[in-house]
Write a protein that holds these residues in place. Sequence first.
Motif, PDB file in Angstrom:
ATOM      1  N   UNK A  15       0.842  -1.209   0.000  1.00  0.00           N
ATOM      2  CA  UNK A  15       0.000   0.000   0.000  1.00  0.00           C
ATOM      3  C   UNK A  15       0.872   1.252   0.000  1.00  0.00           C
ATOM      4  N   UNK A  16       1.894   1.265   0.823  1.00  0.00           N
ATOM      5  CA  UNK A  16       2.790   2.420   0.874  1.00  0.00           C
ATOM      6  C   UNK A  16       3.457   2.650  -0.479  1.00  0.00           C
ATOM      7  N   UNK A  17       3.846   1.563  -1.146  1.00  0.00           N
ATOM      8  CA  UNK A  17       4.462   1.682  -2.465  1.00  0.00           C
ATOM      9  C   UNK A  17       3.481   2.265  -3.469  1.00  0.00           C
ATOM     10  N   UNK A  18       2.227   1.796  -3.438  1.00  0.00           N
ATOM     11  CA  UNK A  18       1.210   2.315  -4.351  1.00  0.00           C
ATOM     12  C   UNK A  18       0.945   3.797  -4.099  1.00  0.00           C
ATOM     13  N   UNK A  19       0.922   4.199  -2.835  1.00  0.00           N
ATOM     14  CA  UNK A  19       0.708   5.608  -2.506  1.00  0.00           C
ATOM     15  C   UNK A  19       1.872   6.467  -2.983  1.00  0.00           C
ATOM     16  N   UNK A  20       3.084   5.933  -2.881  1.00  0.00           N
ATOM     17  CA  UNK A  20       4.258   6.655  -3.383  1.00  0.00           C
ATOM     18  C   UNK A  20       4.189   6.841  -4.898  1.00  0.00           C
ATOM     19  N   UNK A  21       3.498   5.946  -5.568  1.00  0.00           N
ATOM     20  CA  UNK A  21       3.313   6.038  -7.019  1.00  0.00           C
ATOM     21  C   UNK A  21       2.091   6.878  -7.373  1.00  0.00           C
ATOM     22  N   UNK A  22       1.526   7.567  -6.366  1.00  0.00           N
ATOM     23  CA  UNK A  22       0.356   8.438  -6.549  1.00  0.00           C
ATOM     24  C   UNK A  22      -0.867   7.672  -7.051  1.00  0.00           C
ATOM     25  N   UNK A  23      -1.049   6.464  -6.522  1.00  0.00           N
ATOM     26  CA  UNK A  23      -2.214   5.679  -6.878  1.00  0.00           C
ATOM     27  C   UNK A  23      -3.210   5.683  -5.730  1.00  0.00           C
ATOM     28  N   UNK A  24      -4.472   5.603  -6.054  1.00  0.00           N
ATOM     29  CA  UNK A  24      -5.512   5.456  -5.042  1.00  0.00           C
ATOM     30  C   UNK A  24      -5.660   3.981  -4.698  1.00  0.00           C
ATOM     31  N   UNK A  25      -5.666   3.662  -3.427  1.00  0.00           N
ATOM     32  CA  UNK A  25      -5.782   2.279  -2.968  1.00  0.00           C
ATOM     33  C   UNK A  25      -7.215   2.037  -2.486  1.00  0.00           C
ATOM     34  N   UNK A  26      -7.846   1.012  -3.030  1.00  0.00           N
ATOM     35  CA  UNK A  26      -9.221   0.670  -2.665  1.00  0.00           C
ATOM     36  C   UNK A  26      -9.223  -0.630  -1.869  1.00  0.00           C
ATOM     37  N   UNK A  27      -9.807  -0.589  -0.685  1.00  0.00           N
ATOM     38  CA  UNK A  27      -9.939  -1.786   0.139  1.00  0.00           C
ATOM     39  C   UNK A  27     -11.402  -1.981   0.504  1.00  0.00           C
TER      40      UNK A  27
END
Length: 242
Positions: free
Chosen positions: A135-147
């Motif tokens: 999740x942290x990696x995805x956020x660093x890539x400016x992606x929205x994470x959906x759970x």
Amino acid sequence: MTFIRSVLFNIYLFGGTGVIALILLVLLPFSSQEMRKGSQFWTRYVMWGMRHITGIDYEIRGLENLPKAGGIIACKHQSAWDTAIFVLLRLRTAYILKEELLKIPFYGWYVKRSGHIAVNRSAGASALKNMVADVKKALEEDRNVVIFPEGTRSAPGEPGTYHPGVAAIYTQTGMPVIPVGLNSGLYWGRRSFLKKPGKIIMEIMPPIEPGLKRREFMATLQERIETKTSELEAEGLKAGEQ
């Protein structure tokens, strides 16, 4: 008429999905962004069929609360529809999903290539640790994470069990979490062949800001999602009576 429409839609859905899945093979060597564009095309295809074959439309409320990038979204889960809509709203989206889905031919390949986050639910604490890192990696890539905090679909009117993974993400990333309620299960239910005409309403609510204790966060998240979902279910049922 609902039965006939459902038959036609399922033919349209599975037939078209098979063709699109074969076409998407050419995108496997390319970037995850290109694969997500392919997923977005498939989602548009599904939404068109829903609207014109089954009579299911949709409305998104609170879109101003959805960040353009780098956000965490916790969504109620009632339907397959929920797993498609966010990639249509924001291309740079990463879903958190169970690892077993990666074993499905074609679908699993595309999910993995799109950079979604797979969780081995039988791995215990290590799975939670790996999920937070992804999740942290995805956020660093400016992606929205959906759970989907419940982990699986629940029927309308039946709140599921909220699992602690979302709390780990909230506390360890220090990011706000955006609750989302919806009533999709009224029209496209879990494992339901019939697709009932009507309007799916999804509402994106203001974020829960960081700083709450784990237990307080979980209680707040569940209360907001379940309250809003109940309101939207009641609105959908009332509209169906008119």
